[in-house]
Design an enzyme around this catalytic site. Structure first.
Site, PDB file in Angstrom:
ATOM      1  N   CYS A 129      71.513 -40.130  55.531  1.00 29.41           N
ATOM      2  CA  CYS A 129      70.301 -40.434  54.762  1.00 29.41           C
ATOM      3  C   CYS A 129      69.132 -40.723  55.702  1.00 29.41           C
ATOM      4  CB  CYS A 129      70.533 -41.650  53.855  1.00 29.41           C
ATOM      5  SG  CYS A 129      71.388 -41.253  52.326  1.00 29.41           S
ATOM      6  N   HIS A 130      67.962 -40.177  55.346  1.00 26.70           N
ATOM      7  CA  HIS A 130      66.765 -40.402  56.153  1.00 26.70           C
ATOM      8  C   HIS A 130      66.116 -41.746  55.775  1.00 26.70           C
ATOM      9  CE1 HIS A 130      67.280 -36.022  56.228  1.00 26.70           C
ATOM     10  NE2 HIS A 130      66.642 -36.039  57.384  1.00 26.70           N
TER      11      HIS A 130
ATOM     12  N   GLU B 266      69.663 -43.671  47.336  1.00 24.10           N
ATOM     13  CA  GLU B 266      69.133 -45.031  47.335  1.00 24.10           C
ATOM     14  C   GLU B 266      69.364 -45.698  45.984  1.00 24.10           C
ATOM     15  OE1 GLU B 266      67.432 -43.167  50.832  1.00 24.10           O
ATOM     16  OE2 GLU B 266      67.762 -42.480  48.786  1.00 24.10           O
TER      17      GLU B 266
ATOM     18  N   ASP C 210      81.804 -59.934  42.397  1.00 26.48           N
ATOM     19  CA  ASP C 210      82.078 -61.091  43.237  1.00 26.48           C
ATOM     20  C   ASP C 210      81.770 -62.400  42.520  1.00 26.48           C
ATOM     21  OD1 ASP C 210      82.559 -62.388  45.922  1.00 26.48           O
ATOM     22  OD2 ASP C 210      80.463 -62.971  45.583  1.00 26.48           O
TER      23      ASP C 210
END
Length: 305
Positions: free
Chosen positions: A63-64, A99, A113
């Site tokens: 990924c950029h 993203e 969690d």
């Protein structure tokens, strides 16, 4: 990483979702009433999702790094499931699908969690891309065939002293946009010849005519002077875009005198004479420039009365 240096920066959006399923209604009630011991589940997950979005290129090798200009994390509840929705925007050369999915994934992990102390059977479900927008994939190519010509303006090529590479590249490159060149010519850098060639192709009802060569500053670069009198509707933004694209890659692109516009129903584009410059013009202008035929109202000469 994939080379994106020849891509255009455009507005790009992506929406991803993730699902977290609780095993008891009491878990969902605790989330809604903010009674989870570890804190406000939605706010913690939202903050973590924002960090996940911004850190995507640090964790996903291909990924950029890119600017995140908008991010939204929202939630809804359907029965025993929490649905996380992440929307990301950027103005850049590549999309933000990963993203958005990364943000949704991180939010789902945080929720898992925070809930595991009160629900040992929480499950992270499907994480998926819901939609994406932006880039060339959004552009729909013309459904009808356009009549296309390519003209190479070069004294040396016309005399056989040099092999044409720019024109041949142009002929081949436009095929990816479902365009087929039905007329390929090589002519001298002569004002009268260039102008007459343009008139002939307009008379033959070509939809798109692309000249390569003759747009520089030498005494023999006369393509703009030859073709400008034929254009009755100038479209300055086309070549402004091409020069701007080129200028970001080499300092002499500003010296190009390329022009563009309609001569009747024929769109005339003038490109520089080097293969590299033609390549940059293709990256900068296509396929979006083909939208002019939609705006013109009549797609091709063949369909006019």
């Amino acid at each position: 990483m994939v080379n994106i240096t020849n891509k255009n920066s455009t507005l790009r959006k992506a929406v991803a979702t993730a699902r977290v399923k609780a095993s008891a209604l009491a878990t969902i009630n605790a989330v809604e009433q903010k009674q989870v011991p570890k804190g406000d589940v939605f706010e913690f997950a939202r903050a973590a999702a924002l960090l996940g979005i911004k850190k995507t290129s640090d964790l996903i090798p291909d990924c950029h790094p890119l600017p995140i200009e908008f991010a939204s994390i929202t939630y809804s509840i359907e029965g025993m499931e929490i649905i996380i929705r992440v929307e990301v925007h950027t103005i850049y050369k590549t999309g933000v699908e990963v993203e958005a999915m990364h943000g949704a994934s991180v939010a789902a992990l945080v929720i898992y969690d925070m809930l595991k102390p009160i629900d040992k059977f929480v499950v992270i479900g499907q994480i998926q891309l819901e939609q994406k927008n932006g880039g060339k994939s959004d552009f729909k190519l013309p459904e009808k065939t356009l009549k296309v010509a390519v003209v190479v303006c070069s004294d040396r090529v016309s005399k056989g002293e040099r092999v044409d590479t720019a024109g041949r590249y142009l002929v081949d490159a436009i095929q990816q946009f479902q365009l087929e060149c039905t007329s390929y010519q090589i002519i001298e850098d002569d004002l009268a010849i260039i102008q007459q060639t343009g008139k002939d192709l307009i008379q033959e009802q070509f939809d798109l005519v692309m000249f390569t060569g003759g747009t520089g500053l030498s005494n023999r670069d006369v393509s703009p002077e030859a073709l400008k009198p034929l254009i009755d509707r100038d479209i300055p933004g086309i070549m402004e875009t091409a020069r701007s694209f080129g200028q970001a890659r080499m300092p002499y692109a500003m010296l190009s005198r390329s022009i563009a516009g309609f001569a009747g129903k024929t769109l005339i584009l003038t490109f520089p004479g080097s293969e590299n410059a033609v390549r940059e013009y293709i990256f900068a202008l296509f396929p979006h420039v083909l939208h002019v035929f939609d705006l013109k109202g009549e797609f091709t000469h063949q369909n006019t009365a």
